[in-house]
Design a protein around this motif. Structure first.
Motif, short mmCIF file in Angstrom:
data_model
loop_
_atom_site.label_atom_id
_atom_site.label_comp_id
_atom_site.label_asym_id
_atom_site.label_seq_id
_atom_site.Cartn_x
_atom_site.Cartn_y
_atom_site.Cartn_z
N GLU A 238 9.42 49.22 50.94
CA GLU A 238 10.15 49.14 50.08
C GLU A 238 11.98 49.78 50.41
O GLU A 238 13.14 49.23 50.34
CB GLU A 238 9.90 49.10 49.03
CG GLU A 238 8.48 48.02 48.31
CD GLU A 238 9.19 47.18 46.83
OE1 GLU A 238 9.43 48.30 46.57
OE2 GLU A 238 8.34 46.50 46.62
N SER A 239 11.58 51.15 51.02
CA SER A 239 12.74 51.61 52.08
C SER A 239 12.00 52.26 52.82
O SER A 239 10.94 52.94 53.67
CB SER A 239 12.58 53.27 50.96
OG SER A 239 11.83 53.72 50.41
N ASP A 240 12.91 53.17 53.62
CA ASP A 240 12.56 53.95 54.83
C ASP A 240 14.07 55.01 54.84
O ASP A 240 14.23 55.60 54.03
CB ASP A 240 13.15 53.29 56.52
CG ASP A 240 13.92 52.17 56.46
OD1 ASP A 240 15.23 52.52 56.03
OD2 ASP A 240 14.70 51.16 56.95
N ARG B 2 15.36 48.69 51.82
CA ARG B 2 15.27 47.53 53.02
C ARG B 2 14.24 46.47 51.72
O ARG B 2 13.66 46.81 50.81
CB ARG B 2 14.77 48.09 53.78
CG ARG B 2 13.14 48.53 53.69
CD ARG B 2 12.73 49.03 55.23
NE ARG B 2 11.97 47.05 55.71
CZ ARG B 2 11.22 46.89 56.53
NH1 ARG B 2 11.71 48.62 58.05
NH2 ARG B 2 10.99 45.96 56.84
N ASP C 132 11.43 44.68 51.67
CA ASP C 132 9.55 44.48 51.95
C ASP C 132 8.92 43.72 52.43
O ASP C 132 7.57 43.00 53.07
CB ASP C 132 8.69 44.28 50.94
CG ASP C 132 8.63 43.07 50.15
OD1 ASP C 132 9.76 41.81 50.55
OD2 ASP C 132 8.21 43.10 49.62
N GLN D 48 9.21 41.60 57.02
CA GLN D 48 10.40 42.13 58.62
C GLN D 48 9.46 40.81 59.52
O GLN D 48 8.07 40.47 59.35
CB GLN D 48 9.65 43.53 59.21
CG GLN D 48 10.44 43.49 60.54
CD GLN D 48 10.32 45.23 60.58
OE1 GLN D 48 10.27 46.02 59.46
NE2 GLN D 48 10.89 45.33 62.33
#
Length: 980
Positions: free
Chosen positions: A559-561, A566, A568, A570
């Motif tokens: 959920e984050s980078d 971001r 969840d 892709q």
């Protein structure tokens, strides 16, 4: 008074007897010249008439008229062709090819379609002239046809389609399951042990596809073996349990007619996952009618099967209709507690097929539905034996479990539609299918090594798959040998979901997601090849183009980078294409009447697609590419007792032998190997495999089948800089058996006992597997298992006793070496790899009763599924057809000369001319046109098939001037059809 008769009465009696004798002889002499009133045909009999003109006759040589006798079945199809008169062999061949494509409105008697024999004249144009336009001449019925129709002639059976294609490698074989079905096998997957070198093992209970080891491959549950059912691929790309997972649990064993196994990658038609080879199941019932099978055995195994089939009982000519599949419907329920702890299973499987058509165009629709639920004991650490939560006895510990939450469930619903189009010289087989598939497996290999909460895995897949497959073969004769062109295509799309969760130890409660993906996978492939035959040499070569398109949505992305929050999810897309050439060269080293010695060398490139979970967006999809080589010798010998007057069915003394000896080598550039920590196969780099095999098969026709093999294989992981020919460079790949021996024998025989016919049978299957390499230089234990069965049948009842692991051996069907931890309170426990194993089943006895009812009246105790002729005989006949043609011409000339010499002494001129002309016609068909006529058997002897076919239909053709066909009768019968 004298007791003797008066003289006038005696003279009157003698005179009456003499007149009766003279009248009888006159009637016999005139029987062929004028029909009697008793022979008059029924007034409502209608002759067949031409409906479809078929293909125009190809202009040949100087052309000419050809007279043929056509055997027309109840559907209007031409089932047999007999040559009556021709001026040239090539012209006759063109006429036969044309006539085999004709279609008639069938003859009818009392409103019912019947079989008939008509004479047909074909006009073949001269070479270079335009092909004739317009309809063919109407059938001409000539008086001379009557003597021929009573048996004075040669007959040829039309071969629809094309010649069988040559084997792709020495090791390729098709095994008819009729006899070997008696060796105890509870599931269709166990039939793979008939393949030399194949070893099955399972740690997932009686509901998951078994692990397969073949030719040095640890093929998992399908990652390296393409598995087909009636041409439909079952391997599941990107299955959560393993890429290429293939499960045949939905197949009812009684409905598997044959198994074709092609080790290696040498056939252009082989597709994705065929690195170790291809296995194809062909379906059909051995006997027609209604059948009820019930079984009860050890560990509360219960089985009930209700099945009906319109199909074959294994004897020649008993098919529902030649050229089409049999109809069947079957439903089975099976349950069992299983040996030891946590091994219960429950399942149902149902299958149905409806088929129609004829030799030219046949169709079928196959449907299957299957669901199961099972428990699994998984693998056990050897060090934990004696401390597991089961009984204190050695057996209780051996068959215990370390995690009782393991098991799973699965379901499949499949529909397949097929079309099979055949004309002489061409065949097209097309299939379309749709499938809904769901599977879930729970397993635990490392227990609490990765997380104190537990390392259990919950692997789930749900997919909808549909596709199309077509295979086309065209054949032309050149120098008397069939040359073939092969074309094919495959299009398949799979759409669904795949996910893996981590589970708390001993429960089914998930606590983490390993991956969760939406999949849309498209696969397309096309191949082209050819078969080129010259004396003693056959070359089969071609290439396949494989294309893959992957589209995935990862629903478990972080959920984050480093850039911040971001989604969840892709998406990723990948595409790849591979070109795969393949070739096989066969050289006939020696051949005799029914014996051959061949040397075959095969080379090829194959590919395995990549798991979509491992691909990145925009990536050119990488493949695992394999290069394979095989070279081997095959010797066949066959001898059989042909049918005769005293024994119309032939004897059982005939036998055939098939022996094969070969070596193989395979190099894979991106191989996979099972990793217990990941619970699935993971990449390991390149690998080499090589070895050899010896296989023998002996068949005593009708009552005994024996199949034995010995295989040795090596598998190594070479260093990156190892030379290409350093096959043994690097460590051995673990878990792969090096030595495998398998032996199967089945016996069935009918005996007479006090006016009753009993069917007695027995079967034996034995496997020996040598030590397998394990990590850290360890070796597994050897294992050997023997299975056996006995059976007796009487009329509609058959009783069987099956024994698995007859001698109750304790063995480890799988052995692994890795690190695990059972005790979560001991975080400093040993991290050294330890031995783990999955226990093999102990002795299991099952009693089976089968009740069969055939409305047609066929015996329920008839031997099941006997082959009409052994593969070795067909292999030898194909090679010897040219020699047989030459010999038959000489014999035919001798018979024709003998018939002319006998004209003055006996028989009518029409009879003698028909005998002589038919003998020549028998040879004129020849082996040069095998695609149009079955010269392999028909070109060597005269067959009184015309009378037999006409008698079956109850009609015979005679007369040119509008005469109706007359009731047929065999030679030696009177006008009522009764032998004197």
């Amino acid at each position: 008074m004298s007791a003797s008769l008066p003289a006038p009465r005696v003279l009157l009696a003698l005179a009456s007897f003499g007149l009766a004798l003279v009248a009888t002889r006159a009637h016999a002499q005139n029987d062929d010249d004028a029909p009697h009133a008793a022979d008059a045909p029924p007034s409502d009999l209608v002759l067949p008439r031409l409906q479809d003109e078929g293909l125009s006759p190809r202009p040949v040589g100087a052309g000419g008229r050809v007279r043929l006798a056509l055997d027309i079945d109840e559907g209007g199809a031409v089932r047999g062709i007999t040559l009556l008169e021709a001026t040239d062999e090539a012209v006759a061949a063109s006429a036969i090819r044309h006539a085999s494509t004709l279609r008639f409105v069938p003859g009818r008697r009392e409103g019912r379609a019947v079989r008939a024999t008509l004479e047909h004249v074909v006009v073949v144009g001269a070479a270079g002239s335009p092909e004739p336009e317009g309809p063919e001449p109407e059938p001409v019925i000539e008086p001379e046809a009557a003597p021929f129709a009573r048996g004075f002639g040669a007959s040829a059976t039309i071969r629809r389609g094309v010649e069988p294609r040559p084997l792709a490698a020495t090791s390729e074989q098709t095994v008819e399951l009729s006899a070997f079905r008696d060796v105890p096998r509870f599931h269709a997957s166990e039939m793979l042990t008939l393949t030399p070198g194949a070893v099955l093992g399972s740690h997932g209970g009686e509901g998951k596809a078994p692990n397969l080891y073949l030719r040095g491959f640890d093929a998992g549950e399908g990652q390296d073996l393409e598995i087909l059912v009636e041409g439909v691929p079952l391997n599941e790309p990107s299955n959560a349990h393993g890429h290429g997972y293939a499960d045949v649990q939905f197949l009812i064993p009684e409905l598997v007619r044959s198994l074709r196994v092609a080790p290696g990658i040498f056939d252009p038609s082989q597709g994705d996952f065929a690195l170790a080879g291809t296995a194809e199941y062909r379906l059909g019932a051995d006997r027609r009618g209604l059948q009820l099978v019930t079984g009860v055995g050890s560990f509360r195994r219960r089985r009930a099967l209700l099945m009906w089939s319109s199909g074959r009982d294994g004897r020649e000519g008993q098919a529902v209709q030649e050229g089409r599949d049999d109809d069947f419907v079957a439903f089975e329920v099976q349950t069992g507690r299983g040996f030891g702890v946590n091994r219960a299973h429950r399942m149902f499987r149902s299958m149905a097929r409806v088929a129609g058509g004829d030799e030219r165009l046949a169709w079928s629709i196959l449907a299957a539905s299957h669901a199961l639920s099972f428990d699994s004991a998984g693998v056990l650490p050897v060090a934990a034996l004696g401390e597991l939560p089961c009984g204190a006895s050695a057996d209780a510990q051996f068959f215990c479990t370390a995690d009782p939450s393991q098991g799973g469930s699965a379901a499949r619903h499949l529909v397949v539609g097929s079309l099979d189009w055949r004309v002489p010289g061409q065949r097209l087989v097309s299939r379309v299918w749709a499938q809904l598939r769901r599977s879930r497996f729970r397993e635990n290999f490392t227990y609490r090594l990765l997380d104190p909460r537990g390392d259990g895995l919950d692997e789930q897949s749900e997919t909808l798959s549909f596709g199309l497959r077509s295979d086309y073969v065209a054949e032309r004769s050149w120098r008397g040998r069939p040359q073939q062109l092969e074309l094919g295509l495959l299009a398949r799309h799979d759409r669904g979901e795949s996910r893996m969760w981590r589970l708390r130890y001993g429960t089914v409660v998930p606590y983490d997601t390993v991956f969760d993906s939406e999949l849309a996978l498209t696969q397309a492939g096309a191949y082209a090849g050819g078969v080129f035959r010259v004396p003693r040499v056959t070359l089969r070569a071609g290439a396949r183009i494989a294309a893959f398109a992957f589209s995935t949505i990862d629903r478990a992305a972080p959920e984050s980078d480093r850039m911040g929050p971001r989604l969840d999810r892709q998406a990723a897309d990948a595409f790849g294409v591979a070109v795969l050439p393949r070739a096989t060269l066969n050289v006939a080293l020696w051949e005799a009447e029914a014996s051959t010695l061949d040397w075959t060398t095969s080379v090829g490139l194959g590919t395995r697609s990549t798991d979509a979970q491992a691909l990145s967006d925009g990536e050119r999809a990488p493949f695992a590419t394999a290069r394979a080589l095989e070279s081997g010798l095959r010797v066949t010998f066959a001898s059989w007792d042909p049918p005769g007057d005293e024994d119309p069915d032939g004897g059982f003394e005939g036998f055939s032998f098939d022996g094969r000896l070969g070596t193989f080598w395979t190099h894979v550039d991106r191989d996979l190997l099972f990793d217990p920590v990941a619970g699935r196969n993971v990449p390991i780099g390149a690998s080499n495999r090589f070895g050899g095999y010896l296989q023998t098969r002996l068949s005593l026709e009708g009552w005994l089948e024996l199949l034995g093999s010995v295989t040795w294989s090596e598998a190594h992981q070479p260093a990156d800089d190892a030379p290409a020919l350093s096959l043994a460079n690097g460590p051995r790949l673990p878990f792969v058996p090096r030595f495998v021996a398998r032996f199967d024998v089945a016996f069935r025989r009918e005996v007479q006992l006090r006016r009753q016919r009993l069917l007695l049978g027995a079967a034996l299957g034995a496997s020996v597997v040598g030590r397998r390499p394990l990590p850290m230089g360890e070796l597994s234990e050897r294992l050997g298992v023997v299975d056996a069965s006995v059976r007796v049948g009487w009329r509609f009842l058959e009783i069987s006793v099956l024994a698995r692991n007859l001698f109750d051996a304790r063995y480890r069907q799988l052995e692994l070496q890795y690190v695990s931890r059972l005790d979560a309170d001991d975080p400093l426990g040993s991290l050294r790899p330890a031995r783990h194993f999955a226990a093999g089943a102990p002795r299991e006895i099952m009693f089976v009763a089968s009740v069969a009812f055939d409305p047609s009246g066929a015996s329920a105790t008839a031997p099941r599924g006997e082959r009409s002729r052994d593969d070795a005989v067909e292999h030898a006949a194909e090679r010897m057809s040219e020699r047989a043609s030459q010999r038959s011409r000489a014999e035919a000339d001798a018979r024709a000369a003998s018939a002319r010499d006998a004209r003055a002494s006996r028989g009518s001129p029409a009879d003698v001319d028909a005998r002589a002309g038919s003998a020549r016609g028998e040879a004129d068909i020849g082996a040069d046109e095998r695609g149009a006529a079955d010269a392999g058997a028909g070109a060597t002897r005269a067959v009184d098939a015309g009378a037999t076919r006409a008698a079956d239909a109850g009609m015979e053709t005679a007369g040119r001037d509008g005469q109706e066909p007359q009731p047929a009768r065999l030679p030696g019968e009177d006008e009522r059809g009764v032998e004197p």
